[in-house]
Write a protein that holds these residues in place. Sequence first.
Motif, PDB file in Angstrom:
ATOM      1  N   UNK A 145      52.640  49.911  11.284  1.00 61.99           N
ATOM      2  CA  UNK A 145      52.927  50.788  10.144  1.00 61.99           C
ATOM      3  C   UNK A 145      54.395  51.217  10.171  1.00 61.99           C
ATOM      4  N   UNK A 146      54.866  51.689  11.340  1.00 62.53           N
ATOM      5  CA  UNK A 146      56.230  52.213  11.413  1.00 62.53           C
ATOM      6  C   UNK A 146      57.275  51.091  11.348  1.00 62.53           C
ATOM      7  N   UNK A 147      57.014  49.974  12.035  1.00 67.71           N
ATOM      8  CA  UNK A 147      58.053  48.939  12.156  1.00 67.71           C
ATOM      9  C   UNK A 147      57.710  47.604  11.498  1.00 67.71           C
ATOM     10  N   UNK A 148      56.509  47.494  10.892  1.00 66.33           N
ATOM     11  CA  UNK A 148      56.115  46.232  10.267  1.00 66.33           C
ATOM     12  C   UNK A 148      57.030  45.886   9.091  1.00 66.33           C
ATOM     13  N   UNK A 149      57.288  44.578   8.940  1.00 66.57           N
ATOM     14  CA  UNK A 149      58.093  44.120   7.793  1.00 66.57           C
ATOM     15  C   UNK A 149      57.309  42.999   7.125  1.00 66.57           C
ATOM     16  N   UNK A 150      57.581  42.755   5.830  1.00 66.17           N
ATOM     17  CA  UNK A 150      56.895  41.662   5.145  1.00 66.17           C
ATOM     18  C   UNK A 150      57.765  40.415   5.131  1.00 66.17           C
ATOM     19  N   UNK A 151      57.140  39.277   5.375  1.00 69.24           N
ATOM     20  CA  UNK A 151      57.831  37.998   5.254  1.00 69.24           C
ATOM     21  C   UNK A 151      58.210  37.795   3.783  1.00 69.24           C
ATOM     22  N   UNK A 152      59.494  37.506   3.536  1.00 67.60           N
ATOM     23  CA  UNK A 152      59.966  37.434   2.147  1.00 67.60           C
ATOM     24  C   UNK A 152      59.291  36.308   1.366  1.00 67.60           C
ATOM     25  N   UNK A 153      58.969  35.205   2.056  1.00 62.98           N
ATOM     26  CA  UNK A 153      58.358  34.057   1.354  1.00 62.98           C
ATOM     27  C   UNK A 153      56.854  34.227   1.165  1.00 62.98           C
ATOM     28  N   UNK A 154      56.154  34.479   2.283  1.00 64.64           N
ATOM     29  CA  UNK A 154      54.688  34.488   2.220  1.00 64.64           C
ATOM     30  C   UNK A 154      54.118  35.869   1.898  1.00 64.64           C
ATOM     31  N   UNK A 155      54.917  36.924   2.064  1.00 68.93           N
ATOM     32  CA  UNK A 155      54.417  38.271   1.833  1.00 68.93           C
ATOM     33  C   UNK A 155      53.548  38.783   2.971  1.00 68.93           C
ATOM     34  N   UNK A 156      53.418  37.973   4.021  1.00 69.94           N
ATOM     35  CA  UNK A 156      52.574  38.382   5.156  1.00 69.94           C
ATOM     36  C   UNK A 156      53.276  39.413   6.030  1.00 69.94           C
ATOM     37  N   UNK A 157      52.465  40.291   6.639  1.00 69.41           N
ATOM     38  CA  UNK A 157      53.020  41.330   7.508  1.00 69.41           C
ATOM     39  C   UNK A 157      53.537  40.722   8.814  1.00 69.41           C
ATOM     40  N   UNK A 158      54.769  41.081   9.187  1.00 69.63           N
ATOM     41  CA  UNK A 158      55.289  40.679  10.499  1.00 69.63           C
ATOM     42  C   UNK A 158      55.220  41.927  11.381  1.00 69.63           C
ATOM     43  N   UNK A 159      54.408  41.862  12.438  1.00 69.48           N
ATOM     44  CA  UNK A 159      54.189  43.040  13.288  1.00 69.48           C
ATOM     45  C   UNK A 159      55.182  43.089  14.434  1.00 69.48           C
ATOM     46  N   UNK A 160      55.520  44.298  14.905  1.00 69.51           N
ATOM     47  CA  UNK A 160      56.349  44.404  16.115  1.00 69.51           C
ATOM     48  C   UNK A 160      55.515  43.994  17.334  1.00 69.51           C
ATOM     49  N   UNK A 161      56.167  43.797  18.520  1.00 66.15           N
ATOM     50  CA  UNK A 161      55.409  43.323  19.683  1.00 66.15           C
ATOM     51  C   UNK A 161      54.305  44.274  20.136  1.00 66.15           C
ATOM     52  N   UNK A 162      54.498  45.578  19.958  1.00 66.28           N
ATOM     53  CA  UNK A 162      53.503  46.516  20.476  1.00 66.28           C
ATOM     54  C   UNK A 162      52.907  47.376  19.361  1.00 66.28           C
ATOM     55  N   UNK A 163      51.627  47.726  19.530  1.00 62.62           N
ATOM     56  CA  UNK A 163      50.953  48.679  18.642  1.00 62.62           C
ATOM     57  C   UNK A 163      50.676  49.917  19.494  1.00 62.62           C
ATOM     58  N   UNK A 164      51.396  51.016  19.216  1.00 62.42           N
ATOM     59  CA  UNK A 164      51.287  52.198  20.072  1.00 62.42           C
ATOM     60  C   UNK A 164      50.905  53.440  19.286  1.00 62.42           C
ATOM     61  N   UNK A 165      50.331  54.409  20.011  1.00 58.28           N
ATOM     62  CA  UNK A 165      50.119  55.757  19.474  1.00 58.28           C
ATOM     63  C   UNK A 165      50.854  56.699  20.410  1.00 58.28           C
ATOM     64  N   UNK A 166      51.782  57.464  19.873  1.00 62.69           N
ATOM     65  CA  UNK A 166      52.567  58.374  20.724  1.00 62.69           C
ATOM     66  C   UNK A 166      52.034  59.800  20.659  1.00 62.69           C
ATOM     67  N   UNK A 167      51.845  60.370  21.844  1.00 60.55           N
ATOM     68  CA  UNK A 167      51.484  61.782  21.968  1.00 60.55           C
ATOM     69  C   UNK A 167      52.691  62.460  22.598  1.00 60.55           C
ATOM     70  N   UNK A 168      53.550  63.066  21.786  1.00 57.82           N
ATOM     71  CA  UNK A 168      54.770  63.699  22.301  1.00 57.82           C
ATOM     72  C   UNK A 168      54.456  65.142  22.671  1.00 57.82           C
ATOM     73  N   UNK A 169      54.974  65.577  23.803  1.00 55.52           N
ATOM     74  CA  UNK A 169      54.634  66.919  24.294  1.00 55.52           C
ATOM     75  C   UNK A 169      55.790  67.885  23.997  1.00 55.52           C
ATOM     76  N   UNK A 170      55.574  68.853  23.088  1.00 58.06           N
ATOM     77  CA  UNK A 170      56.609  69.872  22.849  1.00 58.06           C
ATOM     78  C   UNK A 170      56.899  70.648  24.139  1.00 58.06           C
TER      79      UNK A 170
END
Length: 458
Positions: free
Chosen positions: A384-409
């Motif tokens: 979601x944050x870093x995915x880009x669409x392939x200009x020709x096919x319109x397919x999603x290009x995903x980054x290497x990792x799928x993460x959920x961040x829990x940042x501690x204030x």
Amino acid sequence: MKTIIEPFRIKSVEPIRFTSKEERIKILENAGYNPFLIHADDVLIDLLTDSGTSAMSAKQWAGMMDGDESYAGSRSFYKFEETVRKITGDKYIIPTHQGRAAEKILFFIVGGEGKFIPNNTHFDTTRANIEFTNAEAVDLLVEIGKHPEQRADFKGNMDVDALEKFIIEKGSENIPLVMITITNNSGGGQPVSMQNIREVKQICSKYGLPLFLDACRFAENAYFIKMREKGYKDKSIPEICREMFSYADGATMSAKKDALVNIGGFLSLNDDELAMKCRNMLIVTEGFPTYGGLAGRDLEAVAQGLEEVMDEHYLQYRIRSTEYLGEKMIDAGIPIIEPPGGHAIYIDAKRFLPDVLPDKYPGQSIVCELYIEGGVRAVEIGSLMFGKYDKKTGRLISPPMELVRLAIPRRVYTQSHIDYVAEVIIEVFKNRDKLSGYEILYEAPILRHFTARFKKLS
Ligand SMILES: *Cc1c(COP(=O)(O)O)cnc(C)c1O
């Protein structure tokens, strides 16, 4: 060893609002399954970011009252300048309203078409400010830093050989400066060793290049050096900080991290000519050099926060509380980036939800469920944050990792808050078979994660 306790007692409290699971299901549906669009009052424990979310101390609040709001030559500025200079050792200390303002000023001056800026990993605002000038931002992280499941002491280090090769290939005349981000935010808050900073400095000196630190989490990095690097066990945190900065010709910093304040930042540097250009730019975009987009009271709070953040009891509690949450995850078999970094825990969503493919946003699915299960807000860092669409096919290009961040204030939540967070995550993990993917209904052309709306797939 006894329990590491919060090194403070609580003088002022802010209630958090409880909601029922039924209410949260409705709230999330109304927000299009995007926790960025939830009213913060509907969040119980907010781990969206550690930026600008610190609790200030009684002394910082006292400093706020004592702030000198003079336009020029404010007493608060001189206090701020002296404190920052004690840490960085630099000649010129330029206040800015936050980190990206320091980056904007610096790269507006040294960037531009045909220029390259290497870093261990550029933070997204740093990259954006470099690319905005048509210069190129280049990440040269050590190989081990790219493997979430492998443990190492300093996974934030820069690849020194790759740096030298890169300088030879592109020509030192096209590289205005080299940067190191401490700790490496985009790489999971992983620290950089003193030896690595020293080696990068040697390469920089060999080719006549200045070295700048992105110093947002300098104190957390110093604590990791003290704990993990040979020869630093008996050195004080201020000593370690001074040594780190002694290799640098300048630094940018967001005070919203390790200065324990809600707003602020600075640019610190030694070069006379560059400093003059930066100050002139500052006057156009931020303000006069003795306030730089901040109020006098903000400068007081930053100065006080910078002293407090180097306290060893504080840092022990800080690093331990992140590690504590990480250990609970590991004990429950939940896949995270190992070892835990300084400011956040990153869940590996690919291993958590192997059946939800990247184009169905597994990280977002976990983020939504954490909110429904316990009112905990986290953030997806993946397709979601870093995915880009392939200009020709319109397919999603995903980054290497799928993460959920829990940042501690910083200094905000207690151990029982963190126990509660762990219980919520473990509950979601137990029921992971029931989690489904998501489909995007609306998205903006840039930075889509902030405003996207989703449909839950069955
Ligand atoms: C937060 C951050 C910045 C940008 O600072 P802002 O105050 O958000 O503008 C730059 N670099 C790193 C490593 C950061 O974590």
